[in-house]
Design a protein around this motif. Sequence first.
Motif, PDB file in Angstrom:
ATOM      1  N   GLU A 128      16.675  11.406 -25.088  1.00  0.00           N
ATOM      2  CA  GLU A 128      18.148  11.790 -25.013  1.00  0.00           C
ATOM      3  C   GLU A 128      19.004  12.490 -24.124  1.00  0.00           C
ATOM      4  O   GLU A 128      20.131  11.804 -23.204  1.00  0.00           O
ATOM      5  N   ASP A 129      17.822  13.361 -23.483  1.00  0.00           N
ATOM      6  CA  ASP A 129      18.309  13.627 -21.954  1.00  0.00           C
ATOM      7  C   ASP A 129      18.266  12.611 -21.316  1.00  0.00           C
ATOM      8  O   ASP A 129      17.589  11.764 -20.764  1.00  0.00           O
ATOM      9  N   ILE A 130      19.259  12.577 -19.658  1.00  0.00           N
ATOM     10  CA  ILE A 130      19.783  11.828 -19.459  1.00  0.00           C
ATOM     11  C   ILE A 130      18.513  11.908 -18.417  1.00  0.00           C
ATOM     12  O   ILE A 130      18.103  10.071 -17.693  1.00  0.00           O
ATOM     13  N   ASP A 131      18.248  13.017 -17.836  1.00  0.00           N
ATOM     14  CA  ASP A 131      16.943  12.582 -16.710  1.00  0.00           C
ATOM     15  C   ASP A 131      15.782  12.147 -17.749  1.00  0.00           C
ATOM     16  O   ASP A 131      15.548  11.564 -16.530  1.00  0.00           O
ATOM     17  N   SER A 132      15.385  12.690 -18.632  1.00  0.00           N
ATOM     18  CA  SER A 132      14.438  11.773 -18.818  1.00  0.00           C
ATOM     19  C   SER A 132      14.568  10.801 -19.625  1.00  0.00           C
ATOM     20  O   SER A 132      13.103   9.576 -18.947  1.00  0.00           O
ATOM     21  N   LEU A 133      15.805  10.256 -19.544  1.00  0.00           N
ATOM     22  CA  LEU A 133      16.182   8.595 -19.711  1.00  0.00           C
ATOM     23  C   LEU A 133      16.044   8.360 -18.585  1.00  0.00           C
ATOM     24  O   LEU A 133      15.115   6.635 -18.522  1.00  0.00           O
ATOM     25  N   GLY A 134      16.325   8.521 -17.139  1.00  0.00           N
ATOM     26  CA  GLY A 134      15.549   8.034 -16.829  1.00  0.00           C
ATOM     27  C   GLY A 134      14.661   7.514 -15.473  1.00  0.00           C
ATOM     28  O   GLY A 134      14.198   6.495 -15.314  1.00  0.00           O
ATOM     29  N   ASP A 135      13.498   8.853 -15.629  1.00  0.00           N
ATOM     30  CA  ASP A 135      12.277   8.118 -15.950  1.00  0.00           C
ATOM     31  C   ASP A 135      11.508   7.304 -16.850  1.00  0.00           C
ATOM     32  O   ASP A 135      10.851   6.278 -15.903  1.00  0.00           O
ATOM     33  N   ALA A 136      12.310   7.717 -17.683  1.00  0.00           N
ATOM     34  CA  ALA A 136      12.071   6.352 -18.675  1.00  0.00           C
ATOM     35  C   ALA A 136      12.244   4.745 -18.417  1.00  0.00           C
ATOM     36  O   ALA A 136      11.365   4.079 -18.438  1.00  0.00           O
TER      37      ALA A 136
END
Length: 928
Positions: free
Chosen positions: A822-830
């Motif tokens: 749900e974290d925006i930065d982590s979602l971008g990495d995924a």
Amino acid sequence: MSTQAATQAAAAAAPAPTPPPASVLKQGRGVVKLVLSGDSIIIRGQPKGGPPPEKQISLSNITAPRLARRANPNIEGSVETNDEPCAWESRENLRKRIIGKEIYFVVDYAPSNDRCYGTVYLGTSIEGENLTELQVSEGLAEVRKVNVRSDNVAHNHLIELEEQAKVNGKGKWAQPTPEGAVRNVTWNIENPRNFVDSFHGEAIPAVIETVRDGSMMRASLPNTHHQIQFILSGIKCPMIRRDPEDPKKEVFEPYAAEAKFFVESRLLQRDVKIVLEGVSNQNLLLATVLHPNGNITELLLRDGFARCVDWSITSYTQGPEKLRSFEKQAKERNVRIWKDYVPKVQDIDPKEKNFHGKVIQILYADSIAVKLPNDIIKTIHLSSIRPPRYDDVVCKPTQSKHEGGATKGKGRALYDVPYLLEAREFLRKKLIGKKVQVCVDYIKPASSETDVVGGFPERTCATITAGGINIAEALVSKGLVKVVRHRQDDDSRSAHYDSLLAAEQRASKTGKGLYSKKEPVPRHVTDVTGDSAKNLLPFLQRANKFEAIVEYVFSGSRLKLFLQKESRLITFLLAGIECPRGARNGPQGVMSGDPFSEEALAFTKEYCMNRDVKVQVESLDKAGSFIGWLWIDDSNLSEMLLDRGLSRLHFTAERSSYYKQLQAAEEGARTSLINMWENYEEPKEKVVVEEPVERKANFRNVFVTEVTQQLHVYCQFADNGPKLDQLMEQMRTSLASDPPLPGSYKARRGDFCAAKFTMDDMWYRARIEKVDGERVHVHYIDFGNKEIIQAARIAALPADYNTHVLLPQASEYALALVQAPEDIDSLGDAFDTMCSLVGTQQFLVNTEYKDTYDHVTLLNKDTKQDVGKSLITDGVCTVAKRGEKRLGKLLSEYNKEQDKAKKAHLNLWRYGDITADDATEFGFKKSS
């Protein structure tokens, strides 16, 4: 001395000018049309096919006192003059005796055919009364003593009469001069409105002095000596105008001369009574002239010399309906100005002319929806009125339209325009749920759309009465709507049009509504959505039951409510039930509605629309819609829908205090087999079917065409590729040979269209998701990608290439057992990791389970690499929890990969176990 001798003597005493032409009459008869003064009259002949000829006759050898004259603004040096003593008495003595009567005259001297000097006798011969002698004997004229022979018997007789009048102190010879011998004439009225009001509608004596045309006159008031110019209330005759090129020449409209003669022959210089009734915008007085022989206004209408005019008919104190009736009779006889009149007859079935019904919705400030006894719903517009507009307000608000209305998005006229909501509320409180009587006045035909105004369908316009009250008239009298100004030849109007005009006039005088001199209070109405809904939720929950108005019904269980005290609009969902869903737009086009969705919508509309209701809010859904309970007259709407078999009980109702009532209502409908339960069968003994332990594998070849930010993928099935390529080639060839005209296609949300993709400038099939002016949001249905393009880059999708020929080829999937961060930065990495795993290669896809979307396993066809497992292995996603036994083996494999990523502290796990209780400190949430 005999009358014959006096006549002969008078002829001898007359001046001896050049003999007149042979065509000039020596004697004759005529009817007195006008008395100019105590020694001068105008006579007319008998009418033959039009107004008769006229002649001015001045009485020989006498001079009457001169009447007062007003200054002529068109003549330089012209000044106002006063009466000479007894001038008015002299004129009146002659007028009262001879006006409208036949006289006999002998010409003494004639300078022209239409003017002469002579002796006039009352009657048809010289046996009648000599008017010259009459005036002299009453002391109202003076004998002229210039150029008269001493042996003139007639002249000597006049001198004898004059001497006798002097001895008796008659007329102008009275000493001292009697009071009132000289009038104080008032030519101009400073304040016409106050002047009219001062008479309180009473009939006042008057003498008609001139007739300008059939409906405009000048009169003198003997009691006050006012000279007033007025027009007849409620009518207009053909006009007489000055020629702009030659001001001395008059231009007559058809029948103008006849109308003028009609009035002159009946009223000119007659004693009448006038009722002053109003003042026009040009400060002309409006009046009705009453004569013992009849009302001239009604006579003009009856004989086809005049037509009714809307702007002044309400001033007519004896009832506008009488004037309309006389005009109608003239039209039916096609007399005079109506000789070419052809009535516009609307073909309205007598059965549909008058009917009654129940009001179920207030559509706008001038229209309602009525349910007839046969259950047909009919839209009715109130005849001859229209809703208020911003420019109708007399006192404009100081704030701008946008400041006083909606704060965001498109303005809502119902709340922004002053008095529009008040008009709607008046109708709502008076009519909603009530029986009304409808009398159709006319059918307004449909109009097509133009660049200036939009089109509208055919409208049924009617007079609506409730409890004996004309609703349109009540609205107008409160200043909440405006009366439509119909064309003069337009008979399509309310049967009570004059009453509407009178009501509008009263509202204007009393300063009600639109005519108020007070500035309207600006209204701030907010449509609550998103974060503002979250902020409002605690307030509404604390309020327990509160009042609201149902503004709109979207479906059987979804409504728009207006909280009047809070000036808020909220979307409201009924708790505890599940209604059939109506037709809606879906990814594959328009989805048909569930059975009985229309019936549920109709039921909720009939019982709730525009009603005062009580509401209790419990929670809020993800879209910002409030969920709770709604009561109409102490009846729970959720229970009512269940009781009629138009909804099912939702499992969330079990937590409610109303669960038992709801359950009983559903059970009653199910037992009665009504609506949704009509085909219901009692459940048979359940056969326990064990859930399959083994996972089914049915892989299909696909191409991944798009990856979304939520880690969803759009795929095309490989076996449909040739069909899509052929369709695209044919569509592009067709559009190239017959290119669409820019701007010819009007984009609408939900439509399928052809769109030019920005990257390659090629045509693709797309679906319109949003229209924002010239910017259009499109979704390419065969590839899954979206973009915002100019409206000029879209065109109508030819029917040969629409979705019924080939369904949209891009299907959206979610990865099975994969939980996106749900974290925006982590979602971008995924997202970056997933894009690197998915290329132009072929993949194999297998559906594992359904949860809103199909959740699939995605394998590289060549390497057999599991994309979902790879995301978990790299530590950019976590494993989603599922309980199906058949997924146990696959879930175990995914969990092993997740444990490896934890130990290696990869990406999401770089700070430790994000499933621990303190994980939120690092911006992560527990995986579900």
